[in-house]
Design a protein around this motif. Sequence first.
Motif, short mmCIF file in Angstrom:
data_model
loop_
_atom_site.label_atom_id
_atom_site.label_comp_id
_atom_site.label_asym_id
_atom_site.label_seq_id
_atom_site.Cartn_x
_atom_site.Cartn_y
_atom_site.Cartn_z
N SER A 231 18.35 17.89 -24.28
CA SER A 231 18.68 19.28 -23.94
C SER A 231 19.86 19.32 -22.98
O SER A 231 20.30 18.29 -22.46
N VAL A 232 20.36 20.52 -22.74
CA VAL A 232 21.44 20.70 -21.77
C VAL A 232 21.03 20.13 -20.41
O VAL A 232 21.77 19.36 -19.79
N VAL A 233 19.84 20.50 -19.95
CA VAL A 233 19.38 20.02 -18.65
C VAL A 233 19.31 18.50 -18.61
O VAL A 233 19.75 17.86 -17.64
N ASP A 234 18.76 17.90 -19.66
CA ASP A 234 18.61 16.44 -19.67
C ASP A 234 19.95 15.74 -19.75
O ASP A 234 20.13 14.67 -19.16
N ASN A 235 20.92 16.32 -20.47
CA ASN A 235 22.26 15.73 -20.49
C ASN A 235 22.92 15.81 -19.12
O ASN A 235 23.56 14.85 -18.67
N VAL A 236 22.76 16.95 -18.45
CA VAL A 236 23.37 17.14 -17.15
C VAL A 236 22.78 16.20 -16.11
O VAL A 236 23.50 15.62 -15.28
N THR A 237 21.48 16.02 -16.13
CA THR A 237 20.81 15.22 -15.10
C THR A 237 20.74 13.73 -15.43
O THR A 237 20.24 12.95 -14.62
N LEU A 238 21.27 13.33 -16.59
CA LEU A 238 21.20 11.93 -16.99
C LEU A 238 21.78 10.97 -15.95
O LEU A 238 21.17 9.92 -15.67
N PRO A 239 22.96 11.25 -15.36
CA PRO A 239 23.49 10.31 -14.36
C PRO A 239 22.54 10.10 -13.18
O PRO A 239 22.43 8.99 -12.66
N LEU A 240 21.86 11.16 -12.75
CA LEU A 240 20.91 11.02 -11.65
C LEU A 240 19.72 10.16 -12.06
O LEU A 240 19.28 9.28 -11.30
N ARG A 241 19.22 10.37 -13.25
CA ARG A 241 18.07 9.59 -13.72
C ARG A 241 18.43 8.13 -13.88
O ARG A 241 17.63 7.24 -13.57
N LEU A 242 19.63 7.86 -14.38
CA LEU A 242 20.08 6.47 -14.53
C LEU A 242 20.20 5.79 -13.17
O LEU A 242 20.04 4.57 -13.06
N ALA B 265 29.31 16.02 -14.76
CA ALA B 265 30.22 15.36 -13.83
C ALA B 265 30.03 15.86 -12.41
O ALA B 265 30.22 15.11 -11.44
N LEU B 266 29.64 17.13 -12.26
CA LEU B 266 29.51 17.73 -10.92
C LEU B 266 28.17 17.42 -10.25
O LEU B 266 28.07 17.44 -9.02
N ILE B 267 27.12 17.15 -11.03
CA ILE B 267 25.76 17.11 -10.50
C ILE B 267 25.56 16.02 -9.44
O ILE B 267 24.76 16.18 -8.53
N THR B 268 26.31 14.93 -9.53
CA THR B 268 26.14 13.85 -8.55
C THR B 268 26.99 14.06 -7.30
O THR B 268 26.98 13.21 -6.42
N ARG B 269 27.73 15.18 -7.26
CA ARG B 269 28.66 15.44 -6.15
C ARG B 269 29.59 14.23 -5.94
O ARG B 269 29.64 13.63 -4.86
N PRO B 270 30.34 13.86 -6.98
CA PRO B 270 31.15 12.64 -6.91
C PRO B 270 32.34 12.78 -5.97
O PRO B 270 32.76 13.89 -5.64
N ALA B 271 32.88 11.65 -5.58
CA ALA B 271 34.08 11.65 -4.75
C ALA B 271 35.28 12.14 -5.56
O ALA B 271 36.19 12.78 -5.03
N VAL B 272 35.29 11.84 -6.86
CA VAL B 272 36.40 12.23 -7.71
C VAL B 272 35.90 12.38 -9.14
O VAL B 272 34.99 11.67 -9.58
#
Length: 266
Positions: free
Chosen positions: A111-122, A165-172
């Motif tokens: 889903s949209v939510v699961d795609n967005v949060t994937l980097p956090l889960r990984l 890309a934004l969800i992890t609050r990346p440096a760049v």
Amino acid sequence: MNNRTPDPHAQEVVRLESVRKVYGGTMNAVTALDDVSIGLNRGTFTAVMGPSGSGKSTFLHCAAGLDRPTSGSILLDGVDLAPLGERELTKLRRERIGFIFQAFNLLPALSVVDNVTLPLRLAGQRPKLAAVDDVLERVGLGDRRNSRPGELSGGQQQRVAIARALITRPAVIFGDEPTGALDTYTASEVLTLLREAVEQSDQTIVMVTHDPVAAAHADRVVFLADGRIVGSLDRPTADQVAARLTHLGAWGSRTVAQQAGHEVLR
């Protein structure tokens, strides 16, 4: 009293110093980047442009830790990438870097939510509901959180990629032709979202693009030719970018490109 000299690079979230990247062996060596030095400040939007074969993609891949330079140094958020092993590089990319690609790179079964949060889960982190809701609202997908990518338009899919890309609050955030697969109107909406991320959230964005209209959304446009930085424009119009690209495409030798770049940078 503080008598320390201010560090001129303190605000740089990305720093390339004398970076060279050579592909192939002695007999068929191709220099993709040739002594590139540049700093990209936090909270800025930089577009990287140039003719085909100028080194744009190699620049992005090296700056993002996806490829290692042949020589020179790269600092990302104060971390020297050179001594990092592959596992450490993967961890750094996951935690400090966001990516937005032309092809969206979404997982169709999620889903949209699961795609967005994937980097956090990984990364072994539990997504915070409020943060997820906030980023989905920012990209205009608050009502599509349970949709699958196949149920979304191309523009909506790229919005999912931006939220991811934004969800992890990346440096760049590095963008590789992020509007290349979109129509003009949808591309403008996506670029407006990226511009807002810089102005409202102090996000840093580095975007490779061939589109002068896309580049005009940036604070600075950096031009490459023959693997070298040959000039830049601050907050240009699309017409100014297009004119510069026309000249770059007409230059037939590295010597001419270097001379023109020297004139631009004076």
